[in-house]
Enzyme design. Structure first.
Site, PDB file in Angstrom:
ATOM      1  N   LYS A 158      23.268 -16.149 -10.713  1.00  0.00           N
ATOM      2  CA  LYS A 158      22.745 -17.163 -11.636  1.00  0.00           C
ATOM      3  C   LYS A 158      22.145 -16.490 -12.857  1.00  0.00           C
ATOM      4  O   LYS A 158      21.688 -15.354 -12.780  1.00  0.00           O
ATOM      5  CB  LYS A 158      21.651 -17.993 -10.945  1.00  0.00           C
ATOM      6  CG  LYS A 158      22.111 -18.746  -9.703  1.00  0.00           C
ATOM      7  CD  LYS A 158      20.964 -19.552  -9.113  1.00  0.00           C
ATOM      8  CE  LYS A 158      21.464 -20.422  -7.968  1.00  0.00           C
ATOM      9  NZ  LYS A 158      20.393 -21.315  -7.451  1.00  0.00           N
ATOM     10  N   TYR A 202      24.247 -17.691  -0.980  1.00  0.00           N
ATOM     11  CA  TYR A 202      24.879 -18.963  -1.324  1.00  0.00           C
ATOM     12  C   TYR A 202      24.786 -19.933  -0.158  1.00  0.00           C
ATOM     13  O   TYR A 202      25.250 -19.633   0.950  1.00  0.00           O
ATOM     14  CB  TYR A 202      26.346 -18.728  -1.707  1.00  0.00           C
ATOM     15  CG  TYR A 202      27.110 -20.006  -2.002  1.00  0.00           C
ATOM     16  CD1 TYR A 202      26.841 -20.737  -3.156  1.00  0.00           C
ATOM     17  CD2 TYR A 202      28.090 -20.481  -1.129  1.00  0.00           C
ATOM     18  CE1 TYR A 202      27.526 -21.911  -3.438  1.00  0.00           C
ATOM     19  CE2 TYR A 202      28.783 -21.652  -1.409  1.00  0.00           C
ATOM     20  CZ  TYR A 202      28.492 -22.368  -2.563  1.00  0.00           C
ATOM     21  OH  TYR A 202      29.167 -23.520  -2.825  1.00  0.00           O
ATOM     22  N   HIS A 208      20.349 -31.657  -2.952  1.00  0.00           N
ATOM     23  CA  HIS A 208      19.383 -31.398  -4.019  1.00  0.00           C
ATOM     24  C   HIS A 208      18.240 -32.395  -3.837  1.00  0.00           C
ATOM     25  O   HIS A 208      18.418 -33.588  -4.059  1.00  0.00           O
ATOM     26  CB  HIS A 208      20.050 -31.572  -5.376  1.00  0.00           C
ATOM     27  CG  HIS A 208      19.110 -31.475  -6.542  1.00  0.00           C
ATOM     28  ND1 HIS A 208      19.351 -30.707  -7.643  1.00  0.00           N
ATOM     29  CD2 HIS A 208      17.914 -32.057  -6.772  1.00  0.00           C
ATOM     30  CE1 HIS A 208      18.349 -30.812  -8.488  1.00  0.00           C
ATOM     31  NE2 HIS A 208      17.463 -31.640  -7.987  1.00  0.00           N
ATOM     32  N   GLU A 275      12.307 -28.414  -7.896  1.00  0.00           N
ATOM     33  CA  GLU A 275      13.660 -28.638  -7.377  1.00  0.00           C
ATOM     34  C   GLU A 275      13.901 -27.726  -6.177  1.00  0.00           C
ATOM     35  O   GLU A 275      13.649 -26.519  -6.260  1.00  0.00           O
ATOM     36  CB  GLU A 275      14.715 -28.279  -8.430  1.00  0.00           C
ATOM     37  CG  GLU A 275      14.812 -29.229  -9.578  1.00  0.00           C
ATOM     38  CD  GLU A 275      16.040 -28.931 -10.447  1.00  0.00           C
ATOM     39  OE1 GLU A 275      16.262 -29.702 -11.384  1.00  0.00           O
ATOM     40  OE2 GLU A 275      16.761 -27.942 -10.193  1.00  0.00           O
ATOM     41  N   GLU A 287      14.207 -24.246  -8.934  1.00  0.00           N
ATOM     42  CA  GLU A 287      13.737 -24.316 -10.321  1.00  0.00           C
ATOM     43  C   GLU A 287      12.599 -25.320 -10.413  1.00  0.00           C
ATOM     44  O   GLU A 287      12.445 -26.167  -9.546  1.00  0.00           O
ATOM     45  CB  GLU A 287      14.866 -24.810 -11.260  1.00  0.00           C
ATOM     46  CG  GLU A 287      16.019 -23.841 -11.411  1.00  0.00           C
ATOM     47  CD  GLU A 287      17.234 -24.462 -12.107  1.00  0.00           C
ATOM     48  OE1 GLU A 287      17.077 -25.440 -12.852  1.00  0.00           O
ATOM     49  OE2 GLU A 287      18.340 -23.951 -11.880  1.00  0.00           O
ATOM     50  N   ASN A 289      11.109 -28.145 -13.277  1.00  0.00           N
ATOM     51  CA  ASN A 289      11.260 -28.811 -14.570  1.00  0.00           C
ATOM     52  C   ASN A 289       9.886 -29.241 -15.073  1.00  0.00           C
ATOM     53  O   ASN A 289       9.118 -29.852 -14.326  1.00  0.00           O
ATOM     54  CB  ASN A 289      12.183 -30.019 -14.443  1.00  0.00           C
ATOM     55  CG  ASN A 289      13.555 -29.618 -13.953  1.00  0.00           C
ATOM     56  OD1 ASN A 289      14.078 -28.587 -14.350  1.00  0.00           O
ATOM     57  ND2 ASN A 289      14.123 -30.400 -13.056  1.00  0.00           N
ATOM     58  N   ARG A 291       9.196 -31.314 -17.571  1.00  0.00           N
ATOM     59  CA  ARG A 291       9.322 -32.509 -18.416  1.00  0.00           C
ATOM     60  C   ARG A 291       9.343 -33.752 -17.528  1.00  0.00           C
ATOM     61  O   ARG A 291       9.432 -33.644 -16.307  1.00  0.00           O
ATOM     62  CB  ARG A 291      10.654 -32.453 -19.166  1.00  0.00           C
ATOM     63  CG  ARG A 291      11.823 -32.398 -18.197  1.00  0.00           C
ATOM     64  CD  ARG A 291      13.192 -32.534 -18.834  1.00  0.00           C
ATOM     65  NE  ARG A 291      14.219 -32.722 -17.825  1.00  0.00           N
ATOM     66  CZ  ARG A 291      14.799 -31.760 -17.133  1.00  0.00           C
ATOM     67  NH1 ARG A 291      14.452 -30.496 -17.322  1.00  0.00           N
ATOM     68  NH2 ARG A 291      15.732 -32.040 -16.227  1.00  0.00           N
ATOM     69  N   ARG A 337      22.885 -44.333 -12.771  1.00  0.00           N
ATOM     70  CA  ARG A 337      23.017 -43.980 -14.190  1.00  0.00           C
ATOM     71  C   ARG A 337      24.274 -44.649 -14.728  1.00  0.00           C
ATOM     72  O   ARG A 337      25.385 -44.336 -14.271  1.00  0.00           O
ATOM     73  CB  ARG A 337      23.125 -42.470 -14.359  1.00  0.00           C
ATOM     74  CG  ARG A 337      21.890 -41.729 -13.935  1.00  0.00           C
ATOM     75  CD  ARG A 337      21.957 -40.306 -14.418  1.00  0.00           C
ATOM     76  NE  ARG A 337      20.841 -39.528 -13.930  1.00  0.00           N
ATOM     77  CZ  ARG A 337      20.466 -38.356 -14.440  1.00  0.00           C
ATOM     78  NH1 ARG A 337      21.164 -37.837 -15.439  1.00  0.00           N
ATOM     79  NH2 ARG A 337      19.449 -37.709 -13.945  1.00  0.00           N
TER      80      ARG A 337
HETATM   81  C1  MV4 Z   1      22.657 -22.970  -5.425  1.00  0.00           C
HETATM   82  C2  MV4 Z   1      23.683 -23.475  -4.610  1.00  0.00           C
HETATM   83  C3  MV4 Z   1      23.904 -22.822  -3.405  1.00  0.00           C
HETATM   84  N1  MV4 Z   1      23.179 -21.741  -3.072  1.00  0.00           N
HETATM   85  N2  MV4 Z   1      21.950 -21.888  -5.052  1.00  0.00           N
HETATM   86  C4  MV4 Z   1      23.490 -25.753  -9.167  1.00  0.00           C
HETATM   87  C5  MV4 Z   1      22.519 -26.280 -10.163  1.00  0.00           C
HETATM   88  C6  MV4 Z   1      21.399 -25.330 -10.150  1.00  0.00           C
HETATM   89  N3  MV4 Z   1      20.172 -25.978 -10.492  1.00  0.00           N
HETATM   90  C7  MV4 Z   1      21.403 -24.791  -8.763  1.00  0.00           C
HETATM   91  N4  MV4 Z   1      22.702 -25.060  -8.239  1.00  0.00           N
HETATM   92  C8  MV4 Z   1      23.066 -24.593  -7.034  1.00  0.00           C
HETATM   93  N5  MV4 Z   1      22.360 -23.530  -6.595  1.00  0.00           N
HETATM   94  C9  MV4 Z   1      22.209 -21.292  -3.881  1.00  0.00           C
HETATM   95  N6  MV4 Z   1      21.504 -20.223  -3.538  1.00  0.00           N
HETATM   96  C10 MV4 Z   1      24.396 -24.591  -5.017  1.00  0.00           C
HETATM   97  C11 MV4 Z   1      24.096 -25.148  -6.249  1.00  0.00           C
HETATM   98  C12 MV4 Z   1      24.871 -26.308  -6.621  1.00  0.00           C
HETATM   99  C13 MV4 Z   1      24.250 -27.536  -6.837  1.00  0.00           C
HETATM  100  C14 MV4 Z   1      22.881 -27.695  -6.736  1.00  0.00           C
HETATM  101  C15 MV4 Z   1      22.277 -28.899  -6.962  1.00  0.00           C
HETATM  102  C16 MV4 Z   1      23.048 -29.986  -7.300  1.00  0.00           C
HETATM  103  C17 MV4 Z   1      24.407 -29.866  -7.431  1.00  0.00           C
HETATM  104  C18 MV4 Z   1      25.029 -28.638  -7.189  1.00  0.00           C
HETATM  105  C19 MV4 Z   1      26.394 -28.534  -7.306  1.00  0.00           C
HETATM  106  C20 MV4 Z   1      27.000 -27.345  -7.082  1.00  0.00           C
HETATM  107  C21 MV4 Z   1      26.228 -26.214  -6.749  1.00  0.00           C
END
Ligand code: MV4
Length: 447
Positions: A158, A202, A208, A275, A287, A289, A291, A337
């Site tokens: 990332k 991963y 989320h 998040e 993360e 946010n 805001r 949305r």
């Molecule tokens: C990840 C993940 C899997 N493993 N981190 C995508 C948005 C960013 N804010 C973080 N994201 C992801 N991080 C690890 N270690 C999978 C995603 C991800 C995802 C996360 C939240 C909402 C939608 C997503 C779609 C694809 C991948």
């Protein structure tokens, strides 16, 4: 309390902030590009100032024009809304340097959370669970490979300056990690002007889930529970709900307590969102946010707290005035949305709204700046309305949402309302069994 607030935004969120100001008895200044002269937030504001041509760079991101508009109208505070300059620490600092109040966190907290490597290190120090990874920015590639062998593949690279999913790369073995790191660095430099990258184990099927918090920077802090934002397509959220269909009350209380402890230690001021990825019963911070977010209304609907009014009160220096024991989360809320786009191809569909009828009735809320005769401009994002529904439980909420979507009539342009209606009939949505990849598969299935 402030006498006059300048709203440095457009569309539904500008109207959302305007409504909060009006209910607090605060005068409003709208700013707009030439493309937005006939916008609802401009028509309803006490005063308005044109800040530039349609391009966002020359209008909504034009700091000199915004500060001039605040100066000539005598505004004493600036609400940045979301997107645009809302998470720009330099802008927050500049607003303060001009003797105005920035309605949001301190520039230091905005800057801290804008750097994802720093944010993760701070999160770890504050006791938040995180995904095992490179423990800071990747330096030496051999060291990175060594660390990846320890935590196991696949890993996700990332960008420290990224967030929201842009510029991520999966590596399944050492060879891929070695080849992807330089590519990720080059892309990160190009996208975010910051070549720093890091990696994490991963997670293959996370949800989320994010926690809404409010802090007053004076020791007062509450959480308003979580929002499940797993239904996304190309990192664009489509539907959000609260509470998450998969969390038990004990889990909510536990992660809520961890979030509050963290925010208190930080001395955080304002509204914020932590998040997390959630998989196999475990949370991992990704993360923060700093805001107000698009999906904030679902938290408002289950808590009865007006988050934007709270942002304004806190920025004016008022203490929160209540603690977690005063927070009662009741029922279920879902936000759809509504985008101006083709429901099958997802191509934007700007243009003139020839007819408009919004749904109503018990438990139904529309956050939208649309009206009949308005032209949806092509220069800005395609979110035109948020349909937010509350019910005593998830089943009632879904039934109410369906009937509200059927009532909603937007003539002249395409919207994704048909997609929402299909989604609400899907067994996997109805039983809550979805992860962040589910919607993408759902929309790809028959197109
Ligand atoms: C990840 C993940 C899997 N493993 N981190 C995508 C948005 C960013 N804010 C973080 N994201 C992801 N991080 C690890 N270690 C999978 C995603 C991800 C995802 C996360 C939240 C909402 C939608 C997503 C779609 C694809 C991948």
């Amino acid at each position: 309390m402030f006498e006059k607030i300048l709203i440095a935004n457009r569309g539904e969120i500008a109207l959302r902030v305007l409504r909060a100001c009006q209910e607090l008895g605060i005068a409003t200044v709208a700013v707009h590009s030439t493309a937005d002269a006939q916008s609802m937030h401009v028509l309803l504001a006490d005063e308005s100032v044109c800040i530039g041509p349609p391009s966002v760079r020359d209008s909504y991101l034009n700091v000199a024009a915004l500060l001039s508009a605040a100066h000539i109208t005598g505004a004493d505070a600036v609400h940045p809304g979301l997107g645009f300059l809302s998470e720009n620490a330099d802008f927050a600092q500049m607003v303060e340097d001009h003797g105005l109040t920035f309605i949001g966190p301190t520039p230091e907290h905005i800057r801290m959370m804008g750097d994802k490597v720093i944010a993760k290190r701070v999160a770890l120090e504050l006791g938040l669970p995180t995904v095992p990874g490179s423990d800071g920015a990747i330096g030496d590639i051999d060291e990175a490979v060594e660390r990846a062998e320890e935590i196991g593949y696949p890993v996700l690279i990332k960008a420290s300056g990224g967030g929201g999913g842009r510029g991520m790369k999966v590596a399944h073995n050492a060879e891929e990690l070695r080849s992807q790191i330089p590519i990720a660095r080059t892309e990160a430099k190009a996208f975010f002007n910051n070549e720093e990258v890091y990696f994490e184990r991963y997670l293959d099927r996370p949800r989320h889930i994010e926690i809404q918090i409010l802090g007053d920077g004076q020791g007062g802090c509450v959480h308003l529970g979580e929002r499940d934002c797993s239904l996304q397509r190309s990192h664009q959220k489509i539907l959000e709900e609260a509470p998450s269909p998969v969390l038990r009350p004990e889990q909510r209380a536990a992660i809520g307590k961890i979030a509050i402890d963290a925010i208190k230690q930080l001395g955080y001021r304002g509204a914020g969102t932590l998040e997390f990825l959630y998989q196999d019963g475990h949370f991992a911070f990704i993360e923060m946010n700093t805001r107000i977010q698009v999906e904030h209304p679902v938290s408002e609907m289950i808590s009865g707290i007006d988050l934007v009014q709270e942002q304004i009160r806190i920025a004016a220096g008022e203490p929160l005035g209540y603690d977690q024991s005063a927070i009662r989360l009741t029922g279920h809320a879902i936000e759809c949305r509504i985008n101006a786009e083709n429901p099958v191809t997802f191509m934007p569909s700007p243009g003139k709204i020839t007819s408009y009828h919004a749904p109503g009735g018990y438990g139904v809320r529309i956050d939208s700046a649309l009206y009949a005769g308005y032209t949806v401009p092509s220069q800005y994002d395609s979110l035109i309305s948020k349909l937010v529904v509350h019910g005593k439980d998830r089943r009632e909420c879904v039934m109410r949402l369906k009937r509200a979507l059927h009532e909603y009539a937007i003539g002249g342009i395409d919207t994704n309302i048909p997609l929402h209606l299909r989604l609400l009939d899907e067994p996997e949505f109805l039983n809550g069994a979805y992860d962040v990849h589910w919607l993408q598969k759902f929309v790809g299935r028959d197109s």
